[in-house]
Design a protein around this motif. Structure first.
Motif, mmCIF file in Angstrom:
data_model
loop_
_atom_site.group_PDB
_atom_site.id
_atom_site.type_symbol
_atom_site.label_atom_id
_atom_site.label_comp_id
_atom_site.label_asym_id
_atom_site.label_seq_id
_atom_site.Cartn_x
_atom_site.Cartn_y
_atom_site.Cartn_z
ATOM 1 N N GLU A 1 -44.524 -33.777 -31.042
ATOM 2 C CA GLU A 1 -43.306 -34.202 -31.745
ATOM 3 C C GLU A 1 -42.293 -33.069 -31.780
ATOM 4 N N LEU A 2 -41.075 -33.406 -31.368
ATOM 5 C CA LEU A 2 -39.908 -32.545 -31.541
ATOM 6 C C LEU A 2 -39.051 -33.229 -32.594
ATOM 7 N N LEU A 3 -38.662 -32.487 -33.617
ATOM 8 C CA LEU A 3 -37.942 -33.073 -34.741
ATOM 9 C C LEU A 3 -36.760 -32.176 -35.086
ATOM 10 N N ALA A 4 -35.616 -32.770 -35.359
ATOM 11 C CA ALA A 4 -34.448 -31.993 -35.781
ATOM 12 C C ALA A 4 -33.663 -32.808 -36.796
ATOM 13 N N GLU A 5 -33.101 -32.084 -37.759
ATOM 14 C CA GLU A 5 -32.284 -32.742 -38.775
ATOM 15 C C GLU A 5 -31.258 -31.770 -39.317
ATOM 16 N N SER A 6 -30.174 -32.333 -39.799
ATOM 17 C CA SER A 6 -29.077 -31.551 -40.343
ATOM 18 C C SER A 6 -29.442 -31.032 -41.739
ATOM 19 N N VAL A 7 -29.232 -29.752 -41.963
ATOM 20 C CA VAL A 7 -29.451 -29.184 -43.294
ATOM 21 C C VAL A 7 -28.485 -29.820 -44.286
ATOM 22 N N ASP A 8 -27.247 -30.045 -43.853
ATOM 23 C CA ASP A 8 -26.260 -30.685 -44.733
ATOM 24 C C ASP A 8 -26.695 -32.080 -45.140
ATOM 25 N N ALA A 9 -27.237 -32.850 -44.202
ATOM 26 C CA ALA A 9 -27.699 -34.205 -44.518
ATOM 27 C C ALA A 9 -28.850 -34.154 -45.512
ATOM 28 N N GLY B 1 -51.960 -32.225 -38.212
ATOM 29 C CA GLY B 1 -50.774 -31.683 -37.558
ATOM 30 C C GLY B 1 -50.870 -30.182 -37.429
ATOM 31 N N VAL B 2 -50.548 -29.674 -36.250
ATOM 32 C CA VAL B 2 -50.549 -28.240 -35.998
ATOM 33 C C VAL B 2 -49.112 -27.829 -35.680
ATOM 34 N N PRO B 3 -48.477 -27.070 -36.577
ATOM 35 C CA PRO B 3 -47.103 -26.628 -36.297
ATOM 36 C C PRO B 3 -47.064 -25.693 -35.086
ATOM 37 N N LEU B 4 -46.159 -25.959 -34.174
ATOM 38 C CA LEU B 4 -46.002 -25.135 -32.980
ATOM 39 C C LEU B 4 -44.719 -24.316 -33.012
ATOM 40 N N GLY B 5 -43.898 -24.532 -34.012
ATOM 41 C CA GLY B 5 -42.684 -23.741 -34.133
ATOM 42 C C GLY B 5 -41.663 -24.404 -35.028
ATOM 43 N N THR B 6 -40.855 -23.576 -35.666
ATOM 44 C CA THR B 6 -39.760 -24.023 -36.528
ATOM 45 C C THR B 6 -38.575 -23.093 -36.286
ATOM 46 N N TYR B 7 -37.394 -23.666 -36.310
ATOM 47 C CA TYR B 7 -36.179 -22.873 -36.105
ATOM 48 C C TYR B 7 -35.064 -23.450 -36.949
ATOM 49 N N PRO C 1 -46.288 -33.550 -19.808
ATOM 50 C CA PRO C 1 -45.444 -32.475 -19.280
ATOM 51 C C PRO C 1 -44.286 -32.986 -18.417
ATOM 52 N N ALA C 2 -44.545 -33.975 -17.574
ATOM 53 C CA ALA C 2 -43.473 -34.530 -16.734
ATOM 54 C C ALA C 2 -42.422 -35.219 -17.596
ATOM 55 N N LEU C 3 -42.852 -35.916 -18.637
ATOM 56 C CA LEU C 3 -41.904 -36.582 -19.534
ATOM 57 C C LEU C 3 -41.057 -35.561 -20.298
ATOM 58 N N LEU C 4 -41.679 -34.468 -20.734
ATOM 59 C CA LEU C 4 -40.926 -33.413 -21.420
ATOM 60 C C LEU C 4 -39.899 -32.780 -20.491
ATOM 61 N N ARG C 5 -40.316 -32.513 -19.261
ATOM 62 C CA ARG C 5 -39.378 -31.924 -18.297
ATOM 63 C C ARG C 5 -38.232 -32.885 -17.971
ATOM 64 N N TRP D 1 -30.489 -26.334 -27.629
ATOM 65 C CA TRP D 1 -31.116 -25.357 -26.748
ATOM 66 C C TRP D 1 -32.567 -25.120 -27.162
ATOM 67 N N TRP D 2 -32.806 -24.962 -28.475
ATOM 68 C CA TRP D 2 -34.161 -24.682 -28.955
ATOM 69 C C TRP D 2 -35.101 -25.852 -28.674
ATOM 70 N N LEU D 3 -34.628 -27.076 -28.897
ATOM 71 C CA LEU D 3 -35.465 -28.250 -28.612
ATOM 72 C C LEU D 3 -35.833 -28.312 -27.128
ATOM 73 N N ARG D 4 -34.862 -28.078 -26.249
ATOM 74 C CA ARG D 4 -35.147 -28.069 -24.809
ATOM 75 C C ARG D 4 -36.095 -26.924 -24.449
ATOM 76 N N ASP D 5 -35.881 -25.762 -25.028
ATOM 77 C CA ASP D 5 -36.726 -24.614 -24.757
ATOM 78 C C ASP D 5 -38.165 -24.886 -25.183
ATOM 79 N N ARG D 6 -38.352 -25.467 -26.350
ATOM 80 C CA ARG D 6 -39.703 -25.770 -26.836
ATOM 81 C C ARG D 6 -40.352 -26.865 -26.004
ATOM 82 N N ALA D 7 -39.574 -27.851 -25.579
ATOM 83 C CA ALA D 7 -40.122 -28.903 -24.724
ATOM 84 C C ALA D 7 -40.593 -28.300 -23.395
#
Length: 136
Positions: free
Chosen positions: A113-121, A21-27, A75-79, A37-43
């Motif tokens: 892979e785009l991944l997001a999760e709640s810090v509270d969860a 796995g090569v990390p491409l970004g974390t926010y 790329p087309a699927l991401l867009r 917004w960040w997930l869409r921007d990275r996609a």
């Protein structure tokens, strides 16, 4: 309502017979809107790098060639994912409900892979008692 979200983008491939796995970004997004917004921007960022415009200033002539018809067009699927309002609402609902969201797309060599999760969860999961099973 979950107020803070961890977002990650990773590319996975095989190197020397092992999945790497090569990390491409974390926010760490302070709001749901910024996480989306960040997930869409990275996609969009990944799509542009995987499928740049042929007339781009940094692209040498004849450097780009079309891929085969059987290769998934990541790329087309991401867009398309970025432009799909229903998908954005679904992701928002899942994140607001404290659930992990994973968007994964693959071509013939790489999984993106785009991944997001709640810090509270995540914090709540840590407070749950561990499952203890008797041995013997």
């Amino acid at each position: 309502m979950h107020d803070e979200f961890l977002c990650h983008v990773t590319a996975y491939g095989v190197c020397d017979g092992r999945r790497i796995g090569v990390p491409l970004g974390t926010y760490r997004a302070p709001t749901l809107a910024l996480a989306l917004w960040w997930l869409r921007d990275r996609a969009s960022w990944m799509a542009e790098r995987l499928d740049p415009r042929p007339d781009g200033e940094n692209i040498p002539p004849n450097a780009l060639v079309p891929v085969g018809a059987t290769v998934p067009d990541v790329p087309a699927l991401l867009r398309a994912w970025c432009a799909d309002l229903e998908q954005q609402e679904l992701v928002a609902d899942e994140l607001a409900g404290g659930r992990l969201v994973r968007i994964a797309l693959s071509d013939d060599t790489t999984e993106y892979e785009l991944l997001a999760e709640s810090v509270d969860a995540l914090r709540m999961q840590r407070t749950l008692p561990a499952l203890v099973l008797p041995v013997g």
